[in-house]
Motif scaffolding. Structure first.
Motif, PDB file in Angstrom:
ATOM      1  N   ARG A  22     -46.319  27.370  67.319  1.00 27.86           N
ATOM      2  CA  ARG A  22     -46.415  26.185  66.820  1.00 27.86           C
ATOM      3  C   ARG A  22     -45.996  26.037  65.323  1.00 27.86           C
ATOM      4  O   ARG A  22     -45.242  24.909  65.181  1.00 27.86           O
ATOM      5  N   ARG A  23     -46.495  26.948  64.630  1.00 28.48           N
ATOM      6  CA  ARG A  23     -45.913  26.995  63.112  1.00 28.48           C
ATOM      7  C   ARG A  23     -44.429  26.905  62.893  1.00 28.48           C
ATOM      8  O   ARG A  23     -43.868  26.573  62.087  1.00 28.48           O
ATOM      9  N   ARG A  24     -44.132  27.887  63.732  1.00 22.66           N
ATOM     10  CA  ARG A  24     -42.441  28.213  63.866  1.00 22.66           C
ATOM     11  C   ARG A  24     -41.499  26.867  64.172  1.00 22.66           C
ATOM     12  O   ARG A  24     -40.759  26.269  63.358  1.00 22.66           O
ATOM     13  N   TRP A  25     -42.257  26.144  65.102  1.00 21.69           N
ATOM     14  CA  TRP A  25     -41.418  24.847  65.526  1.00 21.69           C
ATOM     15  C   TRP A  25     -41.643  23.850  64.133  1.00 21.69           C
ATOM     16  O   TRP A  25     -40.722  23.292  63.969  1.00 21.69           O
ATOM     17  N   ALA A  26     -42.914  23.858  63.938  1.00 20.06           N
ATOM     18  CA  ALA A  26     -43.306  22.994  62.873  1.00 20.06           C
ATOM     19  C   ALA A  26     -42.368  23.454  61.546  1.00 20.06           C
ATOM     20  O   ALA A  26     -41.819  22.357  60.739  1.00 20.06           O
ATOM     21  N   ALA A  27     -42.289  24.705  61.254  1.00 22.33           N
ATOM     22  CA  ALA A  27     -41.265  24.841  60.090  1.00 22.33           C
ATOM     23  C   ALA A  27     -40.018  24.377  60.362  1.00 22.33           C
ATOM     24  O   ALA A  27     -39.163  23.883  59.239  1.00 22.33           O
ATOM     25  N   GLY A  28     -39.573  24.570  61.468  1.00 23.36           N
ATOM     26  CA  GLY A  28     -38.052  23.919  61.795  1.00 23.36           C
ATOM     27  C   GLY A  28     -38.053  22.274  61.715  1.00 23.36           C
ATOM     28  O   GLY A  28     -36.822  21.729  60.902  1.00 23.36           O
ATOM     29  N   LEU A  29     -38.907  21.893  61.933  1.00 24.09           N
ATOM     30  CA  LEU A  29     -39.032  20.191  61.768  1.00 24.09           C
ATOM     31  C   LEU A  29     -39.060  19.812  60.136  1.00 24.09           C
ATOM     32  O   LEU A  29     -38.469  19.018  59.854  1.00 24.09           O
ATOM     33  N   HIS A 273     -33.695  26.031  64.756  1.00 21.85           N
ATOM     34  CA  HIS A 273     -32.394  25.392  64.397  1.00 21.85           C
ATOM     35  C   HIS A 273     -32.319  24.116  64.908  1.00 21.85           C
ATOM     36  O   HIS A 273     -31.747  23.322  64.159  1.00 21.85           O
ATOM     37  N   TYR A 274     -32.525  23.957  66.304  1.00 23.11           N
ATOM     38  CA  TYR A 274     -32.516  22.447  66.540  1.00 23.11           C
ATOM     39  C   TYR A 274     -33.072  21.435  65.925  1.00 23.11           C
ATOM     40  O   TYR A 274     -32.805  20.273  65.403  1.00 23.11           O
ATOM     41  N   LEU A 275     -34.498  21.593  65.384  1.00 16.91           N
ATOM     42  CA  LEU A 275     -35.296  20.661  64.795  1.00 16.91           C
ATOM     43  C   LEU A 275     -34.984  20.760  63.362  1.00 16.91           C
ATOM     44  O   LEU A 275     -35.272  19.707  62.868  1.00 16.91           O
ATOM     45  N   ALA A 276     -34.359  21.488  62.902  1.00 13.64           N
ATOM     46  CA  ALA A 276     -33.775  21.719  61.510  1.00 13.64           C
ATOM     47  C   ALA A 276     -32.740  20.561  61.310  1.00 13.64           C
ATOM     48  O   ALA A 276     -32.378  20.578  60.140  1.00 13.64           O
ATOM     49  N   GLU A 279     -31.020  14.810  61.704  1.00 12.74           N
ATOM     50  CA  GLU A 279     -31.122  13.322  62.609  1.00 12.74           C
ATOM     51  C   GLU A 279     -32.073  13.947  63.487  1.00 12.74           C
ATOM     52  O   GLU A 279     -32.723  12.939  64.092  1.00 12.74           O
ATOM     53  N   VAL A 280     -32.453  15.102  64.074  1.00 11.97           N
ATOM     54  CA  VAL A 280     -33.473  15.182  65.014  1.00 11.97           C
ATOM     55  C   VAL A 280     -34.532  15.026  64.485  1.00 11.97           C
ATOM     56  O   VAL A 280     -35.676  14.522  64.933  1.00 11.97           O
ATOM     57  N   ALA A 281     -34.962  15.838  63.187  1.00  7.78           N
ATOM     58  CA  ALA A 281     -36.435  15.603  62.695  1.00  7.78           C
ATOM     59  C   ALA A 281     -36.742  14.205  62.345  1.00  7.78           C
ATOM     60  O   ALA A 281     -37.840  13.990  62.254  1.00  7.78           O
ATOM     61  N   THR A 282     -35.699  13.465  61.816  1.00  5.00           N
ATOM     62  CA  THR A 282     -36.110  12.121  61.441  1.00  5.00           C
ATOM     63  C   THR A 282     -36.187  11.067  62.700  1.00  5.00           C
ATOM     64  O   THR A 282     -37.237  10.208  62.665  1.00  5.00           O
TER      65      THR A 282
END
Length: 292
Positions: A22-29, A273-276, A279-282
């Motif tokens: 979960r933290r890895r996903w959040a770090a990407g976001l 990388h997808y979440l980073a 445009e995806v994060a916003t």
């Protein structure tokens, strides 16, 4: 309506630590939000992210199904992708492999005749797997794992229910949610969105790097048509991601947009990388903010 953020992971996560994932996903976001000039999620918001972990449940179903096949060693391995798994799972694996090859550009003249797959030979399967590996740049073992786990979810009796039993409560725990499903997790979420109670609570479904463009996957989804959820959703894909295949057409169910991104080489399927991508994060952050 208060919205929660829900992340639903893909295959191959058995034995891993859910909080770390979960933290890895959040770090990407957060990387994407920072790149967009936005404030990242604070530690409390990261801890509040729901992360239903079904990796061990999926793997247990695969292992148990192997044990339940009588005389597995005596099965004709020439006709099987994985001789320890039931025939329905093997046939789904072959169908998905065919779909992948077609999406990667295997010329029709080079594709084996459909009749050849009625009783596929080991040489035919090895040749097709090698072709997909060479043209996707992905190791054969990774492709085999993907074929096995997705096919197990779609075809093993009890596997779909075991996974959905883990994921569904996280989608129903809050009045509303922004749902992000990666890879096989996108398939699981799309199926659950066929349920009225889940759909009514989902403000936006962001499907990331998921095989919803592979006909052999969508044909096995339940209920029929689940690959085009009626809830608002956005399809995020890297054209070089070997799992995503061709994106689905606009207008599919509640599809609102498709975002094509370019992840680094060798990380085309990486959720971080997808979440980073800004445009995806916003998109995720703005939808969350609109629901609070």
């Amino acid at each position: 309506m208060t919205s929660a953020l829900v992340f639903v992971h893909g295959r191959g996560q058995q034995g891993r630590e859910p909080d770390g994932l979960r933290r890895r996903w959040a770090a990407g976001l957060n990387k994407g939000l920072t790149a967009a000039g936005r404030a990242p999620l604070d530690p409390a918001a990261v801890e509040a992210i729901r992360f239903p972990f079904y990796g061990d449940a999926l793997w247990a179903e695969v292992v148990q199904s192997r044990a339940a096949v009588p005389d597995a060693a005596a099965l004709d391995a020439v006709q099987q992708v994985d001789p320890g798994l039931p025939d329905a799972v093997n046939r789904r694996q072959v169908a998905i492999l065919q779909s992948m090859a077609g999406e990667l550009g295997l010329p029709p003249s080079a594709a084996p005749e459909a009749a050849a797959f009625a009783v596929p030979s080991s040489a035919l399967l090895r040749g097709l797997l090698e072709w997909v590996a060479n043209h996707s740049g992905v190791d054969e073992a990774v492709i085999r794992g993907f074929l096995r786990d997705v096919s197990a979810y779609l075809e093993l009796p009890g596997c779909r229910a075991a996974v959905q039993t883990v994921v569904r409560p996280a989608l129903l725990a809050d009045p509303g949610c922004v749902l992000v499903g990666h890879s096989l997790g996108g398939v699981v979420c799309a199926e659950l969105l066929a349920e009225d109670e889940v759909r009514d609570r989902t403000g936006l479904f962001v499907v990331v790097g998921a095989p919803l463009g592979l006909d052999a996957v969508t044909a096995g989804m339940r209920p029929p048509g689940a690959a085009g959820p009626a809830a608002p959703w956005v399809n995020v894909y890297d054209p070089r991601d070997w799992v995503t295949s061709a994106p689905r057409c606009p207008g599919e169910g509640g599809l609102e947009d498709q975002l094509a991104v370019a992840n680094p080489r060798s990380y085309e399927h990486s959720i971080e990388h997808y979440l980073a991508h800004p445009e995806v994060a916003t998109l995720v952050a703005d939808t969350l903010a609109a629901g609070t």
